[in-house]
Write a protein that holds these residues in place. Structure first.
Motif, PDB file in Angstrom:
ATOM      1  N   ALA A  46      62.382  33.784  66.207  1.00 59.00           N
ATOM      2  CA  ALA A  46      61.294  32.833  65.973  1.00 59.00           C
ATOM      3  C   ALA A  46      61.042  32.675  64.475  1.00 59.00           C
ATOM      4  CB  ALA A  46      60.026  33.293  66.674  1.00 59.00           C
ATOM      5  N   SER A  47      61.180  31.454  64.012  1.00 58.05           N
ATOM      6  CA  SER A  47      60.887  31.148  62.612  1.00 58.05           C
ATOM      7  C   SER A  47      59.419  30.740  62.494  1.00 58.05           C
ATOM      8  CB  SER A  47      61.780  30.006  62.132  1.00 58.05           C
ATOM      9  OG  SER A  47      61.411  28.803  62.797  1.00 58.05           O
ATOM     10  N   ALA A  48      58.967  30.581  61.269  1.00 60.71           N
ATOM     11  CA  ALA A  48      57.604  30.104  61.049  1.00 60.71           C
ATOM     12  C   ALA A  48      57.417  28.731  61.682  1.00 60.71           C
ATOM     13  CB  ALA A  48      57.289  30.067  59.558  1.00 60.71           C
ATOM     14  N   ASP A  49      58.450  27.891  61.601  1.00 57.61           N
ATOM     15  CA  ASP A  49      58.373  26.567  62.222  1.00 57.61           C
ATOM     16  C   ASP A  49      58.267  26.673  63.738  1.00 57.61           C
ATOM     17  OD1 ASP A  49      58.454  25.226  59.805  1.00 57.61           O
ATOM     18  OD2 ASP A  49      60.627  24.945  59.865  1.00 57.61           O
ATOM     19  N   ASP A  50      58.975  27.640  64.340  1.00 54.58           N
ATOM     20  CA  ASP A  50      58.875  27.856  65.790  1.00 54.58           C
ATOM     21  C   ASP A  50      57.449  28.237  66.179  1.00 54.58           C
ATOM     22  OD1 ASP A  50      61.590  27.378  66.430  1.00 54.58           O
ATOM     23  OD2 ASP A  50      62.107  29.462  65.954  1.00 54.58           O
ATOM     24  N   VAL A  51      56.861  29.130  65.404  1.00 49.43           N
ATOM     25  CA  VAL A  51      55.495  29.576  65.696  1.00 49.43           C
ATOM     26  C   VAL A  51      54.520  28.409  65.554  1.00 49.43           C
ATOM     27  CG1 VAL A  51      53.625  31.119  64.994  1.00 49.43           C
ATOM     28  CG2 VAL A  51      55.974  31.966  65.073  1.00 49.43           C
ATOM     29  N   ARG A  52      54.670  27.626  64.494  1.00 53.30           N
ATOM     30  CA  ARG A  52      53.792  26.464  64.303  1.00 53.30           C
ATOM     31  C   ARG A  52      53.925  25.472  65.452  1.00 53.30           C
ATOM     32  NH1 ARG A  52      56.061  26.622  59.570  1.00 53.30           N
ATOM     33  NH2 ARG A  52      54.988  27.369  57.765  1.00 53.30           N
ATOM     34  N   ALA A  53      55.160  25.189  65.851  1.00 51.99           N
ATOM     35  CA  ALA A  53      55.396  24.249  66.950  1.00 51.99           C
ATOM     36  C   ALA A  53      54.820  24.786  68.252  1.00 51.99           C
ATOM     37  CB  ALA A  53      56.888  23.968  67.096  1.00 51.99           C
ATOM     38  N   PHE A  54      54.987  26.079  68.489  1.00 48.85           N
ATOM     39  CA  PHE A  54      54.440  26.690  69.699  1.00 48.85           C
ATOM     40  C   PHE A  54      52.918  26.587  69.707  1.00 48.85           C
ATOM     41  CE2 PHE A  54      52.611  30.484  71.741  1.00 48.85           C
ATOM     42  CZ  PHE A  54      52.993  30.230  73.044  1.00 48.85           C
ATOM     43  N   LEU A  55      52.285  26.914  68.591  1.00 48.94           N
ATOM     44  CA  LEU A  55      50.824  26.836  68.518  1.00 48.94           C
ATOM     45  C   LEU A  55      50.337  25.403  68.687  1.00 48.94           C
ATOM     46  CD1 LEU A  55      50.110  29.400  65.659  1.00 48.94           C
ATOM     47  CD2 LEU A  55      49.713  29.690  68.128  1.00 48.94           C
ATOM     48  N   ALA A  56      51.047  24.458  68.111  1.00 46.80           N
ATOM     49  CA  ALA A  56      50.665  23.049  68.278  1.00 46.80           C
ATOM     50  C   ALA A  56      50.752  22.646  69.740  1.00 46.80           C
ATOM     51  CB  ALA A  56      51.560  22.157  67.419  1.00 46.80           C
ATOM     52  N   SER A  57      51.787  23.094  70.433  1.00 45.85           N
ATOM     53  CA  SER A  57      51.920  22.762  71.858  1.00 45.85           C
ATOM     54  C   SER A  57      50.791  23.386  72.666  1.00 45.85           C
ATOM     55  CB  SER A  57      53.279  23.199  72.406  1.00 45.85           C
ATOM     56  OG  SER A  57      53.355  24.598  72.560  1.00 45.85           O
ATOM     57  N   GLN A  58      50.356  24.575  72.275  1.00 44.88           N
ATOM     58  CA  GLN A  58      49.246  25.225  72.966  1.00 44.88           C
ATOM     59  C   GLN A  58      47.946  24.456  72.749  1.00 44.88           C
ATOM     60  OE1 GLN A  58      49.806  28.027  75.078  1.00 44.88           O
ATOM     61  NE2 GLN A  58      51.782  27.124  74.634  1.00 44.88           N
ATOM     62  N   HIS A  59      47.739  23.968  71.549  1.00 39.86           N
ATOM     63  CA  HIS A  59      46.530  23.196  71.255  1.00 39.86           C
ATOM     64  C   HIS A  59      46.497  21.886  72.026  1.00 39.86           C
ATOM     65  CE1 HIS A  59      44.286  25.422  68.204  1.00 39.86           C
ATOM     66  NE2 HIS A  59      45.458  25.933  67.876  1.00 39.86           N
ATOM     67  N   ARG A  60      47.667  21.300  72.271  1.00 42.16           N
ATOM     68  CA  ARG A  60      47.719  20.049  73.029  1.00 42.16           C
ATOM     69  C   ARG A  60      47.478  20.270  74.513  1.00 42.16           C
ATOM     70  NH1 ARG A  60      52.064  19.212  69.575  1.00 42.16           N
ATOM     71  NH2 ARG A  60      53.557  19.846  71.163  1.00 42.16           N
ATOM     72  N   SER A  61      47.874  21.432  75.031  1.00 44.03           N
ATOM     73  CA  SER A  61      47.862  21.615  76.485  1.00 44.03           C
ATOM     74  C   SER A  61      46.755  22.527  76.999  1.00 44.03           C
ATOM     75  CB  SER A  61      49.216  22.166  76.946  1.00 44.03           C
ATOM     76  OG  SER A  61      49.438  23.460  76.408  1.00 44.03           O
ATOM     77  N   ARG A  62      46.026  23.180  76.143  1.00 43.31           N
ATOM     78  CA  ARG A  62      44.998  24.129  76.598  1.00 43.31           C
ATOM     79  C   ARG A  62      43.615  23.723  76.128  1.00 43.31           C
ATOM     80  NH1 ARG A  62      47.483  30.191  76.319  1.00 43.31           N
ATOM     81  NH2 ARG A  62      49.292  29.765  77.613  1.00 43.31           N
ATOM     82  N   SER A  63      42.639  24.152  76.888  1.00 42.79           N
ATOM     83  CA  SER A  63      41.260  23.862  76.497  1.00 42.79           C
ATOM     84  C   SER A  63      40.863  24.774  75.336  1.00 42.79           C
ATOM     85  CB  SER A  63      40.319  24.098  77.675  1.00 42.79           C
ATOM     86  OG  SER A  63      40.189  25.481  77.930  1.00 42.79           O
TER      87      SER A  63
END
Length: 67
Positions: A46-63
């Motif tokens: 996991a790169s820093a970009d992977d972590v950022r992308a993962f967190l962004a996806s969580q913000h889009r899909s979770r309350s």
């Protein structure tokens, strides 16, 4: 230490040091597994970009309460 051993150690830490509930532990471990999948199956890749992308996806899909 392999990935499964690291997850088990983290679960012990969450339980014994932090006193988190079983539900919270499950949620944290699930998030780590999802991040690993997002990074190609291995958290060590996991790169820093992977972590950022993962967190962004969580913000889009979770309350906000779930985050």
């Amino acid at each position: 230490m392999n990935w499964q051993e690291a997850l088990a150690a983290f679960a012990r830490f969450l339980r014994s040091e932090r006193g988190f509930s079983e539900h919270t532990q499950r949620a944290y471990l699930s998030d780590l597994r999802q991040l690993a999948e997002h990074a190609g199956g291995s958290p060590s890749r996991a790169s820093a970009d992977d972590v950022r992308a993962f967190l962004a996806s969580q913000h889009r899909s979770r309350s906000p309460a779930t985050l």
